[in-house]
Design a protein around this motif. Structure first.
Motif, PDB file in Angstrom:
ATOM      1  N   ASP A  65       0.803  -1.227   0.000  1.00  0.00           N
ATOM      2  CA  ASP A  65       0.000   0.000   0.000  1.00  0.00           C
ATOM      3  C   ASP A  65       0.834   1.274   0.000  1.00  0.00           C
ATOM      4  O   ASP A  65       0.503   2.229  -0.702  1.00  0.00           O
ATOM      5  CB  ASP A  65      -0.914   0.033   1.235  1.00  0.00           C
ATOM      6  CG  ASP A  65      -2.083  -0.925   1.090  1.00  0.00           C
ATOM      7  OD1 ASP A  65      -2.401  -1.304  -0.060  1.00  0.00           O
ATOM      8  OD2 ASP A  65      -2.663  -1.300   2.117  1.00  0.00           O
ATOM      9  N   GLU A  66       1.875   1.304   0.798  1.00  0.00           N
ATOM     10  CA  GLU A  66       2.653   2.530   0.921  1.00  0.00           C
ATOM     11  C   GLU A  66       3.150   3.001  -0.448  1.00  0.00           C
ATOM     12  O   GLU A  66       3.010   4.182  -0.807  1.00  0.00           O
ATOM     13  CB  GLU A  66       3.833   2.267   1.860  1.00  0.00           C
ATOM     14  CG  GLU A  66       4.376   3.524   2.492  1.00  0.00           C
ATOM     15  CD  GLU A  66       5.740   3.298   3.125  1.00  0.00           C
ATOM     16  OE1 GLU A  66       6.006   2.161   3.581  1.00  0.00           O
ATOM     17  OE2 GLU A  66       6.519   4.269   3.142  1.00  0.00           O
ATOM     18  N   THR A  67       3.702   2.057  -1.206  1.00  0.00           N
ATOM     19  CA  THR A  67       4.229   2.363  -2.539  1.00  0.00           C
ATOM     20  C   THR A  67       3.110   2.780  -3.487  1.00  0.00           C
ATOM     21  O   THR A  67       3.211   3.776  -4.221  1.00  0.00           O
ATOM     22  CB  THR A  67       4.920   1.100  -3.114  1.00  0.00           C
ATOM     23  OG1 THR A  67       5.942   0.704  -2.205  1.00  0.00           O
ATOM     24  CG2 THR A  67       5.509   1.357  -4.480  1.00  0.00           C
ATOM     25  N   THR A  68       2.025   2.016  -3.465  1.00  0.00           N
ATOM     26  CA  THR A  68       0.915   2.267  -4.388  1.00  0.00           C
ATOM     27  C   THR A  68       0.259   3.615  -4.125  1.00  0.00           C
ATOM     28  O   THR A  68       0.015   4.396  -5.042  1.00  0.00           O
ATOM     29  CB  THR A  68      -0.138   1.153  -4.239  1.00  0.00           C
ATOM     30  OG1 THR A  68       0.495  -0.109  -4.446  1.00  0.00           O
ATOM     31  CG2 THR A  68      -1.267   1.318  -5.236  1.00  0.00           C
ATOM     32  N   GLN A  96      -6.371   1.591   1.000  1.00  0.00           N
ATOM     33  CA  GLN A  96      -6.172   2.525  -0.112  1.00  0.00           C
ATOM     34  C   GLN A  96      -7.375   3.459  -0.260  1.00  0.00           C
ATOM     35  O   GLN A  96      -7.220   4.651  -0.531  1.00  0.00           O
ATOM     36  CB  GLN A  96      -5.944   1.760  -1.427  1.00  0.00           C
ATOM     37  CG  GLN A  96      -4.638   0.970  -1.443  1.00  0.00           C
ATOM     38  CD  GLN A  96      -4.421   0.209  -2.737  1.00  0.00           C
ATOM     39  OE1 GLN A  96      -5.144   0.394  -3.716  1.00  0.00           O
ATOM     40  NE2 GLN A  96      -3.407  -0.658  -2.751  1.00  0.00           N
ATOM     41  N   ALA A  97      -8.577   2.913  -0.074  1.00  0.00           N
ATOM     42  CA  ALA A  97      -9.792   3.738  -0.191  1.00  0.00           C
ATOM     43  C   ALA A  97      -9.784   4.827   0.881  1.00  0.00           C
ATOM     44  O   ALA A  97     -10.122   5.986   0.618  1.00  0.00           O
ATOM     45  CB  ALA A  97     -11.038   2.869  -0.065  1.00  0.00           C
ATOM     46  N   GLU A  98      -9.372   4.460   2.088  1.00  0.00           N
ATOM     47  CA  GLU A  98      -9.332   5.435   3.175  1.00  0.00           C
ATOM     48  C   GLU A  98      -8.250   6.487   2.940  1.00  0.00           C
ATOM     49  O   GLU A  98      -8.456   7.674   3.203  1.00  0.00           O
ATOM     50  CB  GLU A  98      -9.137   4.717   4.514  1.00  0.00           C
ATOM     51  CG  GLU A  98     -10.433   4.023   4.941  1.00  0.00           C
ATOM     52  CD  GLU A  98     -10.240   3.017   6.086  1.00  0.00           C
ATOM     53  OE1 GLU A  98     -11.240   2.379   6.458  1.00  0.00           O
ATOM     54  OE2 GLU A  98      -9.104   2.864   6.588  1.00  0.00           O
ATOM     55  N   ALA A  99      -7.116   6.051   2.414  1.00  0.00           N
ATOM     56  CA  ALA A  99      -6.034   7.004   2.122  1.00  0.00           C
ATOM     57  C   ALA A  99      -6.476   7.993   1.043  1.00  0.00           C
ATOM     58  O   ALA A  99      -6.168   9.189   1.111  1.00  0.00           O
ATOM     59  CB  ALA A  99      -4.778   6.260   1.682  1.00  0.00           C
ATOM     60  N   LEU A 100      -7.211   7.497   0.054  1.00  0.00           N
ATOM     61  CA  LEU A 100      -7.703   8.382  -1.011  1.00  0.00           C
ATOM     62  C   LEU A 100      -8.715   9.383  -0.458  1.00  0.00           C
ATOM     63  O   LEU A 100      -8.635  10.582  -0.736  1.00  0.00           O
ATOM     64  CB  LEU A 100      -8.342   7.550  -2.134  1.00  0.00           C
ATOM     65  CG  LEU A 100      -8.985   8.349  -3.271  1.00  0.00           C
ATOM     66  CD1 LEU A 100      -7.930   9.156  -4.042  1.00  0.00           C
ATOM     67  CD2 LEU A 100      -9.735   7.423  -4.229  1.00  0.00           C
ATOM     68  N   ASP A 101      -9.664   8.895   0.338  1.00  0.00           N
ATOM     69  CA  ASP A 101     -10.659   9.792   0.943  1.00  0.00           C
ATOM     70  C   ASP A 101      -9.981  10.898   1.739  1.00  0.00           C
ATOM     71  O   ASP A 101     -10.362  12.060   1.658  1.00  0.00           O
ATOM     72  CB  ASP A 101     -11.591   9.002   1.878  1.00  0.00           C
ATOM     73  CG  ASP A 101     -12.631   8.198   1.090  1.00  0.00           C
ATOM     74  OD1 ASP A 101     -12.792   8.449  -0.113  1.00  0.00           O
ATOM     75  OD2 ASP A 101     -13.281   7.322   1.694  1.00  0.00           O
TER      76      ASP A 101
END
Ligand code: ADP
Ligand code: ZN
Length: 225
Positions: A65-68, A96-101
């Motif tokens: 996740d960190e890289t993506t 990833q969804a939470e990071a995007l939000d």
């Protein structure tokens, strides 16, 4: 047009997500950000990122996740994504969804809609075997559903067609397993916030395209003005 619509394309591998995302992005004149394409480009260019992600991508596992997240959020901050973007292949799990939000919220933005292209598991397996991609422009072809006019050559740019290493039987099995355990929960996540647009992904490329465009017109484009 309203600024900054963010539209996610979500589906199992083989459901036609990449094909449709590219067509719809062009039709709506939006940036098309495909995490898988970005990774494959980095691998081809043998960049530091490419070296780091190669084994994950080729075996059908998720890149950490960190890289993506860093890569996609970086791409999202480019000027052409300011007027909105179609995200294809990201997010692929809850983190990833939470990071995007969170990243969008920091700029007073949000995900607008999520196009979920639904295809039966049987159909997915059929489509995943027989897939060919253009080495130059990434256009996808299928030996049965959408063959190129000249065998082994891209209709659009004349580039050479190849099969992705992760389209081997074993990697396909892994990608489907990753999808059902990690990505499918996002369907509920976005349904809960009323953002999910479910579209039937069976039928021809053009039929599916029309379903997506009409759903987006109804739900998003008509409200941009
Ligand atoms: P498909 O949807 O056909 O499986 P993609 O081109 O979207 O293909 O992705 C190919 C590969 O790239 C994935 O199997 C994974 O290894 C990597 N990848 C793409 N997007 C992500 C993501 N959001 N998180 C982690 N890995 C990803
Ligand atoms: Zn091409």
């Amino acid at each position: 047009m309203r600024k900054n619509p963010y539209i996610i394309f979500l589906s199992a591998p083989g459901a036609g997500k990449g094909t449709q995302a590219a067509i719809v992005a062009q039709e709506l004149n939006m940036a098309h950000i495909a995490s898988g394409d970005l990774f494959r480009q980095a691998i081809r260019d043998e960049t530091e990122l490419g070296m780091r992600v190669k084994s994950y991508v080729e075996s059908g596992q998720l890149v950490p996740d960190e890289t993506t997240i860093k890569m996609v959020l970086g791409r999202l901050s480019a000027p052409d994504a300011e007027g909105g973007a179609i995200l294809d292949g990201f997010p692929r799990n809850l983190q990833q969804a939470e990071a995007l939000d969170k990243a969008l919220a920091e700029q007073a933005k949000a995900v607008d809609k999520v196009v979920y292209i639904k295809v039966s598991e049987e159909e997915l397996l059929k489509r995943l075997s027989g897939r060919w991609i253009c080495r130059q422009c990434q256009a996808p072809y299928h030996t049965i559903n959408s063959p190129p006019k000249v065998r082994g050559k891209c209709d659009k740019c004349g580039g050479e067609l190849y099969q992705r290493p992760d389209d081997t039987a074993q990697a396909v099995k892994k990608r489907l397993q990753v999808y059902f355990t990690q990505t499918a929960p996002l369907i509920d996540y976005y349904a809960q916030s009323g953002k999910l647009l479910e579209v039937d992904g069976e039928g021809s490329v053009d039929e599916v395209r029309r379903r997506i465009v009409s759903a987006l017109h109804r739900e998003v484009v008509a409200r941009w003005a």
